[in-house]
Design a protein around this motif. Structure first.
Motif, PDB file in Angstrom:
ATOM      1  N   ASP A  46      28.673  70.839  41.706  1.00 20.39           N
ATOM      2  CA  ASP A  46      27.696  70.979  40.626  1.00 20.39           C
ATOM      3  C   ASP A  46      27.834  69.790  39.675  1.00 20.39           C
ATOM      4  N   PRO A  47      26.768  69.018  39.453  1.00 18.39           N
ATOM      5  CA  PRO A  47      26.868  67.865  38.551  1.00 18.39           C
ATOM      6  C   PRO A  47      27.359  68.226  37.149  1.00 18.39           C
ATOM      7  N   LEU A 104      54.001  68.248  40.428  1.00 15.80           N
ATOM      8  CA  LEU A 104      54.340  67.572  41.667  1.00 15.80           C
ATOM      9  C   LEU A 104      53.134  66.905  42.328  1.00 15.80           C
ATOM     10  N   ALA A 105      51.951  67.479  42.134  1.00 14.72           N
ATOM     11  CA  ALA A 105      50.749  66.978  42.813  1.00 14.72           C
ATOM     12  C   ALA A 105      49.937  66.015  41.958  1.00 14.72           C
ATOM     13  N   ALA A 106      50.398  65.705  40.773  1.00 17.74           N
ATOM     14  CA  ALA A 106      49.618  64.884  39.850  1.00 17.74           C
ATOM     15  C   ALA A 106      49.243  63.527  40.438  1.00 17.74           C
ATOM     16  N   ARG A 107      50.085  62.983  41.301  1.00 15.03           N
ATOM     17  CA  ARG A 107      49.822  61.656  41.863  1.00 15.03           C
ATOM     18  C   ARG A 107      48.564  61.620  42.721  1.00 15.03           C
ATOM     19  N   HIS A 108      48.081  62.774  43.149  1.00 11.75           N
ATOM     20  CA  HIS A 108      46.902  62.834  44.020  1.00 11.75           C
ATOM     21  C   HIS A 108      45.615  63.151  43.265  1.00 11.75           C
ATOM     22  N   VAL A 109      45.673  63.231  41.953  1.00 14.91           N
ATOM     23  CA  VAL A 109      44.518  63.781  41.227  1.00 14.91           C
ATOM     24  C   VAL A 109      43.264  62.920  41.385  1.00 14.91           C
ATOM     25  N   HIS A 110      43.393  61.613  41.477  1.00 16.74           N
ATOM     26  CA  HIS A 110      42.189  60.781  41.587  1.00 16.74           C
ATOM     27  C   HIS A 110      41.542  60.923  42.962  1.00 16.74           C
ATOM     28  N   ALA A 111      42.347  60.992  44.013  1.00 17.27           N
ATOM     29  CA  ALA A 111      41.785  61.258  45.341  1.00 17.27           C
ATOM     30  C   ALA A 111      41.115  62.624  45.369  1.00 17.27           C
ATOM     31  N   GLN A 112      41.740  63.625  44.757  1.00 19.21           N
ATOM     32  CA  GLN A 112      41.186  64.977  44.749  1.00 19.21           C
ATOM     33  C   GLN A 112      39.911  65.049  43.921  1.00 19.21           C
ATOM     34  N   THR A 113      39.867  64.301  42.834  1.00 16.25           N
ATOM     35  CA  THR A 113      38.655  64.268  42.015  1.00 16.25           C
ATOM     36  C   THR A 113      37.493  63.673  42.796  1.00 16.25           C
ATOM     37  N   ARG A 114      37.743  62.598  43.497  1.00 20.79           N
ATOM     38  CA  ARG A 114      36.683  61.986  44.302  1.00 20.79           C
ATOM     39  C   ARG A 114      36.235  62.924  45.416  1.00 20.79           C
ATOM     40  N   LEU A 115      37.179  63.585  46.082  1.00 23.97           N
ATOM     41  CA  LEU A 115      36.823  64.570  47.104  1.00 23.97           C
ATOM     42  C   LEU A 115      35.877  65.627  46.546  1.00 23.97           C
ATOM     43  N   ALA A 116      36.245  66.161  45.383  1.00 29.74           N
ATOM     44  CA  ALA A 116      35.449  67.232  44.788  1.00 29.74           C
ATOM     45  C   ALA A 116      34.061  66.740  44.397  1.00 29.74           C
ATOM     46  N   LEU A 117      33.979  65.566  43.821  1.00 29.24           N
ATOM     47  CA  LEU A 117      32.706  65.063  43.309  1.00 29.24           C
ATOM     48  C   LEU A 117      31.747  64.646  44.423  1.00 29.24           C
ATOM     49  N   GLU A 118      32.275  64.111  45.518  1.00 29.11           N
ATOM     50  CA  GLU A 118      31.423  63.472  46.515  1.00 29.11           C
ATOM     51  C   GLU A 118      31.167  64.313  47.763  1.00 29.11           C
ATOM     52  N   ARG A 119      31.686  65.527  47.821  1.00 30.75           N
ATOM     53  CA  ARG A 119      31.481  66.330  49.023  1.00 30.75           C
ATOM     54  C   ARG A 119      29.995  66.652  49.209  1.00 30.75           C
ATOM     55  N   PRO A 120      29.514  66.632  50.447  1.00 33.56           N
ATOM     56  CA  PRO A 120      28.084  66.840  50.671  1.00 33.56           C
ATOM     57  C   PRO A 120      27.661  68.299  50.779  1.00 33.56           C
TER      58      PRO A 120
END
Length: 242
Positions: free
Chosen positions: A98-99, A146-162
């Protein structure tokens, strides 16, 4: 294929945003899944396609693929390409993002950079249900650190999923959607949409639990999986069979 405690099939685990594989441990303990059968795929890459090769390397026709939240989203987008005995998706949103959520996701990532995962998530964490809300909260925050290092990859995954509807419609294995009736992030209506799209899907509502149902009441989640495996939920329907 039924789930049998102590069997040797692989469980392929995809955790959610700011989560580690520990989000599954109490639930899998309640099911009796051996530690050696648990294989975690961390969400450290920014695109859905990045996860196809790791999933294919672990999956075969006896495997169980289990995803929570963003991990369920990733698996659902690829489910038509995977061999597995069954899939379990907790808190799945099969739609594109959702935008309206975009700025909130970017703000969370910025706060993780600035404050760390624990402090960034602490004020955003909803109230928890289940027998030990304080313990559940502590587990979730520890994972965020522990997972904080992945937050930018996870943010992009969430935003760009089709959106996963096409893949779900082509899925060749049984899928069980498990969603808390108090889940405000991925409510039951979204799980119903996913069930309607997938040919062998069923919905198991988790009464009184929220988005972090796996942490809130892992034993109730394990019981729901057993009921679903025993055919106690209707394919394409909501709730237990009478």
């Amino acid at each position: 294929m039924g789930i049998e405690p102590g069997d040797d099939r692989p469980w392929i685990l995809l955790p959610g945003t700011l989560c580690t594989g520990a989000v599954f441990d109490p639930f899998l303990d309640a099911l009796g899944v051996p530690a050696g059968s648990r294989h975690v795929i961390e969400l450290g890459q920014p695109e859905i396609a990045d996860y196809l090769a790791p999933l294919l390397a672990l999956s075969h026709d006896r495997a169980v693929i289990c995803g929570f939240s963003l991990g369920a989203i990733v698996a659902a987008h690829l489910v038509d390409c995977l061999p597995a005995a069954q899939c379990l998706f907790f808190g799945l949103n099969p739609r594109p993002d959702d935008p309206v959520k975009r700025q909130g996701r970017l703000d969370l990532a910025a706060d993780v950079d600035r404050l760390g995962g624990i402090a960034a998530l602490e004020s955003r964490l909803p109230s928890l249900a289940g027998p030990d809300p304080d313990g559940g909260r502590a587990r979730i925050l520890a994972m965020a650190g522990l997972a904080a290092r992945h937050v930018h990859a996870q943010t992009r995954l969430a935003l760009e999923r089709p959106g996963a509807f096409h893949a779900l419609s082509r899925a060749g294995m049984p899928i069980t959607l498990l969603t808390g009736t108090r889940d405000e992030q991925a409510p039951l209506t979204l799980a119903q949409e996913a069930v309607a799209a997938a040919p062998m899907a069923k919905l198991a509502p988790l009464e009184g639990l929220g988005h972090y149902a796996l942490v809130e009441d892992p034993r109730a989640c394990a019981d729901a999986v057993r009921l679903a495996d025993d055919g106690q939920y209707a394919t394409g329907g909501l709730g237990r069979l009478s």
